[in-house]
Each structure stands twice: as structure tokens, then as C-alpha cells.
Design a protein around this motif. Sequence first.
Motif, PDB file in Angstrom:
ATOM      1  N   ALA A 267       0.848  -1.186   0.000  1.00 52.78           N
ATOM      2  CA  ALA A 267       0.000   0.000   0.000  1.00 52.78           C
ATOM      3  C   ALA A 267       0.883   1.234   0.000  1.00 52.78           C
ATOM      4  O   ALA A 267       1.757   1.368   0.858  1.00 52.78           O
ATOM      5  N   ALA A 268       0.674   2.130  -0.951  1.00 52.94           N
ATOM      6  CA  ALA A 268       1.506   3.336  -1.064  1.00 52.94           C
ATOM      7  C   ALA A 268       0.634   4.503  -1.483  1.00 52.94           C
ATOM      8  O   ALA A 268      -0.387   4.329  -2.165  1.00 52.94           O
ATOM      9  N   LEU A 269       1.049   5.685  -1.074  1.00 53.34           N
ATOM     10  CA  LEU A 269       0.347   6.880  -1.529  1.00 53.34           C
ATOM     11  C   LEU A 269       0.557   7.083  -3.018  1.00 53.34           C
ATOM     12  O   LEU A 269      -0.367   7.433  -3.748  1.00 53.34           O
ATOM     13  N   VAL A 270       1.796   6.884  -3.476  1.00 51.95           N
ATOM     14  CA  VAL A 270       2.080   7.026  -4.908  1.00 51.95           C
ATOM     15  C   VAL A 270       2.916   5.844  -5.377  1.00 51.95           C
ATOM     16  O   VAL A 270       3.825   5.388  -4.672  1.00 51.95           O
ATOM     17  N   ASP A 271       2.606   5.364  -6.546  1.00 52.52           N
ATOM     18  CA  ASP A 271       3.348   4.270  -7.177  1.00 52.52           C
ATOM     19  C   ASP A 271       3.976   4.823  -8.451  1.00 52.52           C
ATOM     20  O   ASP A 271       3.280   5.086  -9.439  1.00 52.52           O
ATOM     21  N   THR A 272       5.296   5.029  -8.411  1.00 50.99           N
ATOM     22  CA  THR A 272       5.995   5.607  -9.566  1.00 50.99           C
ATOM     23  C   THR A 272       6.945   4.593 -10.203  1.00 50.99           C
ATOM     24  O   THR A 272       7.914   4.987 -10.857  1.00 50.99           O
ATOM     25  N   ARG A 273       6.697   3.306 -10.034  1.00 46.72           N
ATOM     26  CA  ARG A 273       7.579   2.292 -10.611  1.00 46.72           C
ATOM     27  C   ARG A 273       7.565   2.339 -12.139  1.00 46.72           C
ATOM     28  O   ARG A 273       6.540   2.627 -12.765  1.00 46.72           O
ATOM     29  N   SER A 274       8.702   1.999 -12.687  1.00 47.69           N
ATOM     30  CA  SER A 274       8.823   1.868 -14.147  1.00 47.69           C
ATOM     31  C   SER A 274       8.297   0.507 -14.578  1.00 47.69           C
ATOM     32  O   SER A 274       8.119  -0.396 -13.744  1.00 47.69           O
ATOM     33  N   PRO A 275       8.055   0.309 -15.884  1.00 54.05           N
ATOM     34  CA  PRO A 275       7.648  -1.032 -16.354  1.00 54.05           C
ATOM     35  C   PRO A 275       8.656  -2.115 -15.968  1.00 54.05           C
ATOM     36  O   PRO A 275       8.273  -3.240 -15.633  1.00 54.05           O
ATOM     37  N   GLU A 276       9.954  -1.776 -15.982  1.00 52.22           N
ATOM     38  CA  GLU A 276      10.974  -2.751 -15.611  1.00 52.22           C
ATOM     39  C   GLU A 276      10.845  -3.155 -14.142  1.00 52.22           C
ATOM     40  O   GLU A 276      11.021  -4.335 -13.780  1.00 52.22           O
ATOM     41  N   ASP A 277      10.566  -2.159 -13.290  1.00 54.10           N
ATOM     42  CA  ASP A 277      10.389  -2.461 -11.871  1.00 54.10           C
ATOM     43  C   ASP A 277       9.178  -3.368 -11.649  1.00 54.10           C
ATOM     44  O   ASP A 277       9.208  -4.274 -10.799  1.00 54.10           O
ATOM     45  N   ARG A 278       8.118  -3.158 -12.410  1.00 59.56           N
ATOM     46  CA  ARG A 278       6.933  -3.987 -12.261  1.00 59.56           C
ATOM     47  C   ARG A 278       7.217  -5.432 -12.678  1.00 59.56           C
ATOM     48  O   ARG A 278       6.691  -6.377 -12.074  1.00 59.56           O
ATOM     49  N   GLU A 279       8.060  -5.592 -13.682  1.00 57.23           N
ATOM     50  CA  GLU A 279       8.440  -6.935 -14.099  1.00 57.23           C
ATOM     51  C   GLU A 279       9.220  -7.654 -12.997  1.00 57.23           C
ATOM     52  O   GLU A 279       9.028  -8.861 -12.765  1.00 57.23           O
ATOM     53  N   VAL A 280      10.098  -6.925 -12.299  1.00 55.06           N
ATOM     54  CA  VAL A 280      10.844  -7.523 -11.195  1.00 55.06           C
ATOM     55  C   VAL A 280       9.884  -7.974 -10.096  1.00 55.06           C
ATOM     56  O   VAL A 280      10.055  -9.040  -9.482  1.00 55.06           O
ATOM     57  N   PHE A 281       8.858  -7.186  -9.835  1.00 58.15           N
ATOM     58  CA  PHE A 281       7.846  -7.562  -8.839  1.00 58.15           C
ATOM     59  C   PHE A 281       7.201  -8.897  -9.214  1.00 58.15           C
ATOM     60  O   PHE A 281       7.087  -9.816  -8.392  1.00 58.15           O
ATOM     61  N   ALA A 282       6.750  -8.980 -10.462  1.00 59.03           N
ATOM     62  CA  ALA A 282       6.067 -10.189 -10.908  1.00 59.03           C
ATOM     63  C   ALA A 282       6.999 -11.392 -10.863  1.00 59.03           C
ATOM     64  O   ALA A 282       6.585 -12.503 -10.457  1.00 59.03           O
ATOM     65  N   LYS A 283       8.252 -11.195 -11.251  1.00 57.22           N
ATOM     66  CA  LYS A 283       9.213 -12.298 -11.240  1.00 57.22           C
ATOM     67  C   LYS A 283       9.466 -12.786  -9.815  1.00 57.22           C
ATOM     68  O   LYS A 283       9.512 -14.001  -9.556  1.00 57.22           O
TER      69      LYS A 283
END
Length: 839
Positions: A193-209
Amino acid sequence: MTAEQQIQGRDSGTVWPGEWVEQRLDVRLPEPSVRELLGLALRQNPRRAHLLVSQVLGKHVPQLPEVVYGAGHRLGEAVRELLGPQAAPVVLGYAETATGLGHCVADGLGGGPGTAARYLHSTRRPVAGIEAVEFEEEHSHATSHLLLPADPDFLGGDGPMVLVDDELSTGRTVLNTVAALHGRYPRGHYVVAALVDTRSPEDREVFAKTAAELGVRIDVVATATGAVRLPEGVLERGAALVAAEETRQGCKVPSAGPLAPLTRVELGWPAGLPDGGRHGFSAADRARLEQALPAMAERLAEQLPGGQPDGVQSQGGTAPRRVLVLGHEELMYAPLRLAGALAERLGDGSEVRFSTTTRSPALTVDHPGYALRTRLAFPSHDAPADGEGRRYAYNVAPGSDPSRRFDAIVLVVDDHGDRAPLHTPGRGLLDRLRGVTDRVLLAVVPAHRPGRERPAAGAPAASGTLPEPLYGPAFSSYRAEEVSWLLKDLSEVTLEAPTEEREEAIQQGGAHYAESLPVEYQPTAAYQELFQQALRESAGRMAEAVAVVTETVLAERGRGVVLASLARAGTPVGVLMRRWAQYAHGIDLPHYAVSIVRGRGIDTVALRYLADRHNAADVVFVDGWTGKGAITRELAEALAGTGFNPEMAVLADPGHCVRTFGTREDFLIPSACLNSTVSGLVSRTVLRSDLIGPDDFHGAKFYRELADGDVSEQFLDAITAHFPRVSPDVSASAAADSPEREPDWSGWAAVERISEEYGINSVNLVKPGVGETTRVLLRRVPWKVLVRRGAEAELRHVRLLAEQRGVPVEVVDDLPYSCVGLIHPQYTRGATGDGGTAV
């Protein structure tokens, strides 16, 4: 007014507080929803050039408490909508920035009034005895995080875990946390849970991995989402921009104007209630806090101008227009809730805002398009997390815009933060705040110590717990704010015995002097008049000595000291020192009275109490005077290895036993004369195994029946009245590190010589100095009184007492004291046969 309009309110006007950086560094926040929540500043940090400054977090930007709380609570509601009403999550917040936000999310997850999810936040303050889970935050100014739940099962279970941060930039910190926890406390579902989510597409891929590798589900819930666009070479360009701006601004030294008054406010924090989620915070804790908030807000309001109840106008005039409640690093939630309660108490006529101090260094630019316009820098005062370095309070000083000025500031710290650096003259946070507002209130919350919970008021002390202090007028005739008595009330126990009977039992080894009390001496009308005359003659000299010893303590130990007077002779001195600190510096020093017993040491339960609420190194032990130095030695031996400083402060040191004193002249201190009636109607202390248990303070009696003869307040007020006439040079002279201050123990040598010359062969029966001689004549079986030739004029009360009791007075030469009282040695000779003593 909408939340967005409130966010953009007075502090930023119509200019977005990120334009300055956007125009010069080309850092972009293109999404409108992100721009509503964030401003921009430049870090002084080689890992990241820019700083996303939340407008709703209450960390760098003072904000309305309802906006801060509402933002976190709504985020919690969104997480609850994702998880469903049946979920029982554990909520974890990140230090230091998101500790308060995590609390608010846990409240929003609770699902209704008076409820909350279980909450724990990471900390950078280690605690001995608790196993820590550690993880790292790579881009942060301070990287190491500790999880220190008091309950080892707190992080267990198979329910979801909610990880709360203000900004999800890359997500590496979250993934580090999941990795650190999942091997020890595996579960199938994590929510970020965050006030703002400014992750890049690459960061989101790391999350999923990462989620796939662990075999878990990781969801993200954010108030606003959008990427931050960074230009090429942003680190180098940002560093160059910071350097250029610092050069342009030059070295700005704030003008040393008059400081605002400072008042310490006792909040009445509920006993045993954690100050936050550092070691865990439950729904029951939240309910207790909710119940206590109105009364604590009332105490704060009463100390603000115009804040008196029922419309009563205080001397300060109308209520302040703008008030800031300022928290302390990780301590965010309690100050936030206090700010909200204070806003309700003050009503529509005042504007209350909330923010906290921080570790993060950043550039400030006094421009409406820049998020951090002003900065107060000050030495760290947190313990034991970090005794070094600087800390910062942003947007607290008004800068060039007078409409941003706060009329009053309420600083809320826990007792770990109430240390000497906080009170450092000119540089400490309190003085920095006093230079930018009209009034400062200091409220200290007791830091929660796992395993050392305090019982509710009036509850019996179970093994290992700590009893509560006693206060006047229920115990003693002193006002409650003047002294906290760390004593057990034995008022209903018969402890008195005739003086001769006590003396024989003590000297023959059948009893210790602290196991009984002498019959309280009732002075005659002639002696009462002598006391009044002595007070008139010595009050000015006493005031000067009080000023000297207090200034010496403040100069050498800092303005965060805690006074612990040795009951009972030290207690009036501690009250007077506290009054001088308030009069001369506007600071309210905590003051306790503790028991020390010759031959048995200091009250160890009282030491535990002091260490539980204060930094032991800040405690200064106070006594009235020294005789031969027996208590000085007793204190040093008792405190060895405890962390407490054994260096005692005394009003008068005729025995040359200490280096912190008000005077070394041996003159009549009136509080030595009248026993309880000049010491708050409190007896000397009692230590007896059948009355004092292992978790009890030492005991004492409150002589309510002597109230008609009580002159305790008169004594204090008479000396306090002389404060305005104390020499202005006292402060400078007190701080001087003079060789004359070093103790030479010449008094002890004189006592040994007298003991031998008079065939007593026991230094315990030689009581040197005016105060000790007076006590011998009042409470013991006196044999003789020795008076130094030439000192007779100041010893009329000694002669009067000696005459009343038929004690001979000898005038002698070469006496380092004004007088010496000798206790009758006949019981000693009969008991030992060799001239020794069993005392």
C-alpha cells in the motif's frame, strides 16, 4: 473545501511546489493525480538527485491533521476492499517516513470505529533482548531497518501482510522485506500500500518475477500512479544544481533574537500504552488512545494563549492563529492524533498543522514553486539509535512569507529523545524552534519498553513491574508538578520510636536507622521565630547558591537533564533548581525524589523507573549539603556500572566532597531545621523488609496532621522571590572549569581527626556542618556541639536547640565547618567493648 484544495492550501498557494526543480532539472511528474500529492526538491544524497515531497504525509510539509489522517485511512479502506472484510492482516510500516502512514492504514483496515488491524513498523532504534529481522533500503539516507516485535509470534500466521510506504519508487525495499520475512514467516499473500506508485515497467516486471519465484501473490494498492521522468545524467546535474544553489545562498546565519518561552506539558499519557508501533500496536491500544486524546489535547490547549477552558482568557491573550504539532522522526502517529484532537479543542478560530523532524538532508529554496522552503538543522537527540549527526525540520520556519509563520509550536518527543542535545543552547531543536515562533510547548511521551510495561494507576505492582510515583497534594504538600515522589506511602504504619530507644537499637546493631522513624520534632514558638529570622537572613544567599548549582548543571550536562533529589533533604533543593531553570531559561526540568540509605544504597526500583523513562546519563542526583561525604560515597558505590552518573549536585558543599555545588560556605540552610514541616510534610525514608517488597519503592510517611505548621511553600517562595536579584554573572561563573571546584575531601580528614581526639573512634557519630548538627540536635542523642570560633553569630538556632536539650557547646579553633555535632557514644562502647560501632 476538498482534500485537494486543502493540500494546496496556504503553504503552496496556486504554484505547484515542484516547478522550480521541473524547470531547472527537467524532472517530470506528468500525471495530475501524482502532482496533486507530491512536490519536488533536491536531495543531498549521492544515490538519488530528486526528492518526492508528499503533501499529505506530514513529514516535510506541515499539513492539516485531518488531511494526513484521511489520506492514510482511505488507503487502508482501499486495501480492505481488496482483501475483503474477513481478512485479518498484519500491517507493516516503514521507518521513518511511513510509520504514521502505516498506523493510519491499519486504522482504515479495521472496518469500523474503535477497530484497527495489528500494526508494526520498522525502526532504526535497536533494543537489547529482542531478536530483530533486518533488511535494507538502498536509496535511503539511512538504510538499515529493524523489525522488533515484542510478541515473537506477531509476524506469524497465514493471513495477508500489508506493507505500507509513502512512495513506491522501484520497489526494492518492499522486495527486500518480503525476502527477509518469507523464509521465517511464510504466507501466500502480500499487499503493498503506497500513496504514490511511480515504478517503471521494468520495476513492475521484477515484482512479478519475485512473486513467481516465491510462489506468492503480491498486490499493489496506491492512491496515485504515474512514472517519474528523469533526464539523462540526472545525478550529476542534480549535484551540480545543489552546489550552485548553495553557493548562491551563501552561509546564512540566523539572527540571534529573543527566544520564545518554553513550557513542558505533562500529557497524562496512559500507563502501559505503547507510544506507537515500534514493538507492535493493537486494536485495544488504539481504543485506549482514542479515549485519552481529548484530555491530553485539553492539557496542551490550556498552555496556549487563550486556550483556557470555559472561555477563560489566559495571560497570553487570544488563541494562536496557527499552531504546529511537530513529531520526532519515527514518532509520527501519536503527534498526528494529538494534532487532530487539539484542532478539535481549539475550534475554527485556529489552524493546527502537523509534521515531524527527519534524518534526510535536502536543499532548501525559499520559493513557492519549491517543496522545501526552509530548514532548521540541529544535533541528533535520539537515543540509543544515533547519538551523532544532524537532523532537520523543514518548512517550520516561515522564511520570506510571514503568513507561513506559526504562532505556537508543540514539540512531541518520546523520552528517548528528551536528552541533553535537544536542550543545547542555541543549537538544539528547542532553541531553534523558540527562534521562529512565539511559544513552544514540549510534550514527552514515555517510550514503550517491551517487557517493562507499567501497571495502571493504583494497581498493585506484580513481580518485575514498576510502581507509579506519588504526587501532592495526596502525598506531600508540594504541588504535583514540582516533584514526583518515587516512594511507597507508609502513612498509616506506626514507625516512630523515642529518640533514645532508637539510638540504642541502632548503635548496638539491633536495628538500622532506616527501619524506624524518630518522633517528629515539634519546634517551640521561639524556635519557629528563629527559623523565620534565619530564612529572612539567608534567602538571598540561598537564591544565589541555587542559581550557581543549577547553571553549573545546565552548562555541563545540558538542558535535557532530569533532577533526582535524594529524599528528603535534597527535595526542596531539587524544587528550587527546577524553579530557577524555569525562571532563567523557560525550561521545565523533570524532578523526582528518590531514597538512598547509608549502608544499604540507593533505591534500585527507583533507578529502574528512571531508566525506564529517561536516558540514565541525563539524570542528576541532587542533595541539600555535604557533611563528611558519606552519602557522596554511598551514591558513587551504588551507581557503579548502572549507566547513571554518580557525580552529585548539592546546594552547599562545606565538606569539599563534590565538584558541582552552589557554595562551599557552611551556613544555616533553613530546610535543615524543621524536618517534615519544611520538606513537604514527608518523613525521612524507610527501608524494612516486612514493609518494602522487591518491586516497591522505599517508603515514607506523609504527616497530614502537621499541616497547620507547614512552611514548605513559604520556604520555597521566600528564596524564589530573590531570583530577580541574583547577579547576572552567575551563569558565566558557574560554567567555569576552575581547579577550585575539584573536591579535596578536607572535611573527611577533619572528621577523622575529631573522632580520634574525642575518643569516639567512629566517624559515623561525628556530624559536621550546620545542617548535620541541627539534625543531630533534632533527631539523635547529642553529646556535644563544637562551634568554630567566630561563627557564633550565625549559629543562634544551634545554641537554642542545644540549650533546650542540655547539650554542652564548645568553641574551638581550626574547625573547617561552622559547627560539628557529636552523637553520644555510650551505646557504642557498651555494645562493642573496643570503641567500634555496629552502625
